[in-house]
Design an enzyme around this catalytic site. Structure first.
Site, mmCIF file in Angstrom:
data_model
loop_
_atom_site.group_PDB
_atom_site.id
_atom_site.type_symbol
_atom_site.label_atom_id
_atom_site.label_comp_id
_atom_site.label_asym_id
_atom_site.label_seq_id
_atom_site.Cartn_x
_atom_site.Cartn_y
_atom_site.Cartn_z
ATOM 1 N N GLU A 61 0.849 -1.192 0.000
ATOM 2 C CA GLU A 61 0.000 0.000 0.000
ATOM 3 C C GLU A 61 0.887 1.245 0.000
ATOM 4 O O GLU A 61 0.421 2.342 0.266
ATOM 5 C CB GLU A 61 -0.961 -0.009 1.172
ATOM 6 N N CYS A 77 -3.362 -3.714 4.615
ATOM 7 C CA CYS A 77 -2.432 -4.741 5.112
ATOM 8 C C CYS A 77 -2.848 -6.156 4.740
ATOM 9 O O CYS A 77 -2.176 -7.120 5.121
ATOM 10 C CB CYS A 77 -2.297 -4.652 6.629
ATOM 11 N N HIS A 129 -1.795 -10.061 12.373
ATOM 12 C CA HIS A 129 -1.298 -8.797 11.823
ATOM 13 C C HIS A 129 -0.952 -7.917 13.027
ATOM 14 O O HIS A 129 -1.749 -7.812 13.970
ATOM 15 C CB HIS A 129 -2.385 -8.143 10.954
#
Ligand code: HMG
Length: 403
Positions: free
Chosen positions: A88, A120, A242
């Site tokens: 990103e 993400c 994450h």
């Protein structure tokens, strides 16, 4: 039924995994001092200790290619049929970073190269595409790269969660590290928790809303997963999350450990969790690579893991798309990992707060012809990575192999 018993199809998964980061870091306590914050807010409140800082000569292409160069041999380069970069923080609105990386690595020409984006979550989508491709093309390999530089800006709430780095994964059949199993559940919510409009250098963040969404997506997705596949906590040996900052991962694991879970089971999961954040604590958020950096940290630092263990994986990309899926560790996985990686962290160069501000936020300034030359900058000589951005010529980024 145990996950590994389901399906007799070919096993596809992570055969090799590499990681590249820039040479520089900022101690999170120096950031706290510079921003007039109590250092415990960052050290204990976010559980962060250092942030990886990328200079102007290291971008998602040079970092991604450097991570892949560490793991690929000439045979791999002949067999790769697709390169997918999840990012990103791309360097071009049109040309995929995967095309630059394909060239830098010398991968055989008859390959497909694309870039993929959903905050993400990108690299997780890439893994799924890679698996589907190999199911139809058994002898092919796919190179999946997660590469990002997370920059929130000076004196913003997100500043303490910045980072930079790339994970490269070689995906193929009969993998040496971990099999990607078929069970997965995704969830999409159209929310504005974190986004970066084309006109903005930095993301716009609704920080507390984003953490609530991250946790609620985890719980609801995991519930759906348990229902669909008739599985429970006991089907897993560990979890990776994450990690925008490690404390959110701690909240995540605690939200999965139901109240009636025995102390021993809880401790087993928490012990593994703490090994999964060792690298992330010293790197910061690397967006789409962050989940895979926790996996690498767990695999390289946890002595109690063994072949056949199942690892639950939670991928979350703001916006938002998330996925819960799982991996089974391969027979000989320990022999295909590094066990001295912490030296790389110790060998980085520490920056002062002023050096960090100058280095991380330096902009590329082009002359009238679209040129800018970094070749004489000390940054290039200092880098430990295989590739750097050497210059921009007529608006074209030129990379150089230095190792
Ligand atoms: P904030 O609002 O400045 O911090 O920034 P806070 O006041 O919430 O404090 C943080 C923690 O420190 C709290 O812990 C405090 O209690 C504690 P908690 O209560 O949450 O457990 N604290 C202290 N602890 C010990 N001693 C002290 C002390 N002071 C406070 N003296 C925020 C926090 C997360 C909002 C900010 O860092 C931010 O905006 N970060 C960026 C957004 C983010 O990371 N979101 C995560 C979920 S979204 C996601 O993961 C996607 C993402 O990776 C992007 C993508 O998908 O592309 C971000």
């Amino acid at each position: 039924m145990k996950i590994k018993e389901i399906g007799k199809k070919i096993k596809i998964g992570i055969d090799k995994i590499g990681f590249a980061m820039p040479k520089y870091f900022l101690d999170i306590r120096d950031l706290a001092l510079g921003r007039n914050e109590n250092e415990n807010k960052f050290v204990k409140g976010l559980m962060q200790s250092e942030m990886s800082i990328a200079p102007v000569t290291e971008d998602i292409v040079s970092l991604g290619a450097s991570a892949a160069e560490q793991i690929l041999d000439e045979e791999d380069k002949k067999n790769i049929e697709m390169v997918i970069v999840g990012t990103e923080s791309g360097i071009d609105q049109s040309k995929a970073s995967a095309v630059f990386i394909h060239h830098l690595l010398g991968i055989q020409p008859f390959a497909r190269c694309i870039e993929i984006k959903e905050a993400c979550y990108g690299a997780t989508a890439a893994l799924s595409f890679a698996k589907n491709y190999i199911e139809k093309n058994e002898n092919a390999s796919v190179l999946v790269i997660a590469s990002d530089i997370a920059k929130y800006g000076i004196d913003t709430p997100g500043e303490s969660t910045q980072g930079a780095g790339s994970i490269a994964m070689l995906i193929k059949k009969d993998p040496k590290i971990a099999v990607i199993n078929d069970e997965n559940v995704c969830q999409t919510r159209d929310i504005m928790d974190f986004w970066r409009p084309n006109y903005s250098n930095f993301p716009i963040v609704d920080g507390h809303f984003s953490t609530k969404q991250y946790l609620d997506c985890l719980v609801t997705t995991f519930d759906e997963y348990k229902k669909r596949y008739n599985q429970d906590l006991c089907d897993f040996d560990g979890f990776c999350f994450h990690l925008p900052f490690p404390k959110l991962g701690l909240k995540a694991i605690n939200s999965l450990l139901e109240k009636n879970v025995e102390k021993e089971t809880k401790n087993k999961f928490l012990e593994k969790f703490h090994t999964s954040i060792i690298y992330g604590k010293r790197v910061g958020n690397i967006y789409t690579g962050s989940l895979y950096l926790s996996l690498l940290s767990l695999l390289e630092n946890c002595d109690s893991l063994k072949a056949g263990d199942n690892i639950g994986m939670y991928s979350y990309g703001s916006g938002a798309v998330c996925e819960f899926f799982n991996l089974t560790l391969a027979e000989d996985f320990k022999n295909h990992l590094r066990h001295d990686r912490l030296n790389d962290f110790d060998n980085r160069k520490q920056l002062s707060i002023n050096e960090y501000e100058n280095l991380f936020f330096e902009k590329i300034i082009l002359d009238n012809e679209g040129n800018c030359d970094f070749s004489n900058r000390k940054l290039i000589q200092e880098s430990d990575n295989a590739f750097v951005l050497e210059k921009v010529e007529n608006h074209k980024r030129i990379y150089k192999k230095i190792k």
